[in-house]
Design an enzyme around this catalytic site. Structure first.
Site, PDB file in Angstrom:
ATOM      1  N   SER A   1       0.803  -1.164   0.092  1.00  0.00           N
ATOM      2  CA  SER A   1       0.180   0.078  -0.185  1.00  0.00           C
ATOM      3  C   SER A   1       0.851   1.359   0.151  1.00  0.00           C
ATOM      4  O   SER A   1       0.322   2.223  -0.120  1.00  0.00           O
ATOM      5  CB  SER A   1      -0.978   0.188   1.210  1.00  0.00           C
ATOM      6  OG  SER A   1      -0.292  -0.131   2.390  1.00  0.00           O
TER       7      SER A   1
ATOM      8  N   LYS B   1      -6.757   3.507   8.365  1.00  0.00           N
ATOM      9  CA  LYS B   1      -5.883   4.585   7.831  1.00  0.00           C
ATOM     10  C   LYS B   1      -6.414   5.865   7.620  1.00  0.00           C
ATOM     11  O   LYS B   1      -5.811   6.866   7.999  1.00  0.00           O
ATOM     12  CB  LYS B   1      -5.432   4.082   6.351  1.00  0.00           C
ATOM     13  CG  LYS B   1      -4.596   2.826   6.243  1.00  0.00           C
ATOM     14  CD  LYS B   1      -4.222   2.293   4.910  1.00  0.00           C
ATOM     15  CE  LYS B   1      -3.399   0.909   4.842  1.00  0.00           C
ATOM     16  NZ  LYS B   1      -3.092   0.433   3.444  1.00  0.00           N
TER      17      LYS B   1
END
Length: 790
Positions: free
Chosen positions: A674, A717
């Site tokens: 990511s 996140k």
């Protein structure tokens, strides 16, 4: 090298790492060495005139003895004898004095260290009667221990009388006491002579008592074996007599009747029959299938977790409909037979620690009116833990499943299998494989425990398993369970949970009333963000308990009558903050991009830094990056090279230049795909000279063609980025649906940029357009989203 003992000696010596061993001053011990670094250290010591070496224990029993894995206190020893063999070197070491490490060095293939002698701390009054009594007791118990271990009395006395200094005597005894390496290290690090004598006395006394218990057990076993042999002989005689008389043994006496009541075999048979009789073969709890009541119970016990509650209510609704139609309320709807109606379900709660998995299982049992039983599978390595032992073994007993059913008292309890991902495997078998039958609705109606030897019906049990990590559960076992995901709590949810559950509970435990301690919202947020870092709320409850206890002490001392804690007062009660979260940069920077990452305790932001310097076209990666992150960095560099003209990167930036990519917090391992778009943005910024916006954070995987692929952990996140002060979020377009998990208040202050390609990421993240790109970041559409540029 000779110096007076009253002067702290400082010397640089080769280091001899010890695994599962600690050498004490005054003790001589044989050591076997075979690791290359250790052999080089021994060679360096043998070249010294004094043949000294620093023997220090490793913190972990690993092959690679790096300086950070070594203890900071060890023993300076002298090599007496050294004998080489094919496997390495055999040494005879004599401990000289304990020493603490000033610093370690790596030189010539081995470790050396600058050490300083750690002098003993004598008692305040060497003539104190209590101290003298302690010293005398240690000597007497040490002599007793030596005799009990089989050493001749004259040898023990000779060894003990050769040492008169109390500190040296404590070290001598500690060297021969059978304790773990960790406890030995604690003794070595105890400078005070009196405290060391006291600790040694505890270990010696414990070992003496253990030896006495072993002797007692041995004598009783010998005595019992003698009686058992006599009993067997008499029974054989009795059998021969009955045979001569023509009596049919099986027809007149049962097996249990022939046994003496106190015999071991009779006790085994009696225990087996009692276990069979006490199991719930027909008893069951009547299910309470009131959805409204169940929803009320779940809401009373837990805040949030709406997805979990919905799944439980769906399960109850299905059972309610089946029961109603089976009872004739809806004759036209086929529902299957009675066995189908009663079959239990198998749920798997997966989530980080402290988010309420175990307590939700308790609430399900309360809502359904069922008994609740829990077994912990953490560390279970024996198949017999699940299936039980066969009765032919001494000390045989049923497995944990049958024992749990016996405790429940009904055949349809809520049965919690806690920590199912912590199962181990050993030579005794694989307990995870034994669970396959338990958790398979097609066959657990005839589960056979080795101890019982008869089938037992588990089909009506509602099994709930809990785990922290899905990857640690074997696939066949995972396939038999329905997964319910538990995510971490947001700060708003933690605040509500603390208000509703945690603080009242801690006030009650501290003996305080609600009016005696009040925490303002900003104080509670300070505790959540600066003193805890977790997905659940366990540590938060501990910190609130600490505050409550400190206030209770002040009230008990009549210093105050009540206290209202504001944000500024948290530090006075809890001390320095223990968590230092990242914050967004204050200004734009070239070559520095902000990424987002996920951990089991929540999300956060990280910075990816890129520098370009003169060199030879090398790519340098630092910051403990895993293989996947390294591949993302190489993919980003390849993209930048292949699209240099479109990105406004001068051609000379790729000739005789080195690119260094660094992710701070180098002590923490990092991996995952990511960070791909973050690395690419920082790299392109450094090569083109265009600054990256400091208020933009991003996540997503990239391909060589510049496509942005979806990732996981979006909710955590985004929340981590919001906490850090980021206002713009760049996400893969396919991850937009994950934002539905956020509350409206949590999405209010951010603008989200959905992207499909790296070009769109650069448009959103760079402060000004690069050549061939369209300027602008876009305007919000009123719901916190920014349309992706076309």
């Amino acid at each position: 090298m000779t110096m007076p003992h009253n002067t702290a000696r400082r010397v640089q010596l080769p280091v001899l790492p010890l695994r599962d061993m600690v050498l004490f001053p005054g003790v001589t011990a044989p050591i076997g060495a075979g690791r290359p670094g250790t052999l080089r250290a021994i060679e360096a010591s043998l070249k010294r005139e004094d043949r000294l070496i620093f023997a220090v224990a490793q913190r972990e029993n690993v092959e690679d003895a790096r300086p950070e894995l070594l203890q900071t206190m060890g023993t300076v020893a002298r090599i007496g004898q050294a004998q080489r063999s094919l496997g390495g070197v055999q040494l005879l070491l004599h401990g000289e004095f304990r020493a603490s490490v000033l610093h370690y060095n790596q030189a010539d293939g081995y470790i050396d260290a600058v050490v300083q002698e750690a002098a003993d701390l004598p008692p305040l009054n060497p003539e104190d009667p209590a101290y003298l009594a302690l010293y005398r007791e240690v000597r007497e118990r040490a002599a007793e221990l030596g005799e009990k271990t089989g050493l001749p009395e004259d040898v023990v006395q000779q060894v003990l009388e050769g040492v008169t200094d109390p500190g040296r005597f404590a070290d001598l005894v500690a060297g021969y006491v059978d304790v773990s390496a960790t406890e030995r290290q604690d003794l070595l690090e105890t400078h005070g002579v009196e405290e060391r004598l006291r600790r040694v006395l505890v270990h010696v006394q414990r070992q003496v008592q253990m030896l006495e218990a072993q002797e007692d057990i041995k004598s009783k076993v010998q005595e019992e074996l003698g009686e058992r042999q006599r009993e067997i002989f008499l029974r054989e005689q009795l059998k021969a007599i009955r045979k001569e008389l023509g009596e049919d043994d099986t027809a007149t006496l049962s097996r249990l009747e022939r046994m003496q009541r106190e015999s071991m075999e009779a006790q085994v048979v009696r225990t087996f029959l009692e276990t069979i009789a006490e199991l719930p073969w027909t008893e069951r709890s009547e299910d309470i299938l009131d959805l409204q009541r169940a929803g009320t119970v779940l809401d009373e016990d837990h805040y949030g977790l709406q997805d979990v509650k919905d799944r439980i209510l769906e399960f109850l609704a299905v059972r309610q409909l089946r029961q109603q139609r089976a009872n004739g309320n809806d004759r036209e709807a086929p529902v299957g037979n009675e066995d189908d109606r009663r079959k239990g379900s198998i749920l798997l709660f997966i989530g980080p620690p402290g988010v309420g998995k175990t307590s939700v299982a308790k609430s399900i049992a309360r809502a359904m009116g069922r008994k609740y039983v829990r077994i912990s599978l953490g560390g279970a390595r024996d198949e017999a833990d699940i299936r039980g032992h066969r009765r032919t073994y001494v000390g045989a007993m049923p497995g944990r499943i049958v024992q749990g059913m016996k405790r429940a008292g009904t055949k349809n309890p809520v049965f919690l299998l806690d920590e199912v991902d912590k199962l181990g495997i050993s030579f005794q078998g694989d307990p995870a494989s034994a669970l396959l039958e338990v958790l398979d609705p097609a066959q657990n109606d005839s589960f056979t425990d080795h101890y019982l030897g008869v089938p037992y019906d588990l089909s009506e049990v509602l099994f709930i398993a809990t785990a922290n990590f899905r990857a640690d559960i074997p696939e066949p076992l995972l396939d038999r369970m329905e997964v319910v995901e538990f995510t971490g709590y947001t700060e708003l949810e933690k605040l509500a949970i603390a208000r509703r559950y945690l603080l009242p509970r801690q006030l009650q435990e501290a003996g305080l009333g609600p009016e005696e301690l009040e925490l303002a919202d900003d104080a509670m947020r300070e505790v959540i963000s600066r003193y805890t870092r977790e997905a659940g709320v366990r540590q938060l409850e501990r910190e609130l308990g600490k505050i409550a206890r400190k206030v209770a002490r002040r009230i008990a001392a009549i210093e105050i009558q009540e206290l209202v804690v504001a944000r500024e007062g948290v530090g006075e009660l809890l001390g320095r903050p223990t968590v230092y979260p990242e914050h967004a940069s204050a200004e734009d920077q070239v070559g520095v991009a902000t990424g987002m990452y996920y951990t089991p305790v929540g999300g956060d932001i990280m910075f990816v830094e890129v520098s370009v310097m003169d060199g030879s076209d090398n790519l340098v990666l630092t910051g403990q990056l895993g293989d996947v992150m390294k591949e993302s960095a190489r993919a980003a560099l390849t993209y930048a090279k292949s699209h240099a003209a479109d990105l406004g990167i001068p051609a000379e930036m790729f000739s005789r230049k080195d690119v260094h990519i660094h992710v701070p917090a180098g002590a923490i391992p990092k991996d995952g795909p990511s960070a791909g778009v973050t690395m690419a943005t920082a790299l392109i910024s450094a090569l083109s000279g265009v600054a990256v916006r400091h208020d933009v954070a991003m996540t997503g995987e990239i391909t060589l063609s510049g496509r942005v692929l979806p990732i996981g952990g979006v909710k955590e996140k985004v929340l981590g980025a919001c906490r850090a002060g980021v206002t713009d979020i760049v996400l893969p377009e396919e991850n937009l649906s994950a934002l539905d998990d956020l509350a409206t208040s949590e999405r209010a202050g951010i603008a989200v940029h959905p992207v499909q390609s790296l070009d769109e990421v650069l448009d959103a993240a760079l402060r000004k357009p690069i050549r061939g790109k369209v300027a602008g970041v876009g305007q919000t559409d009123g719901v916190g989203l920014v349309p992706s540029p076309n």
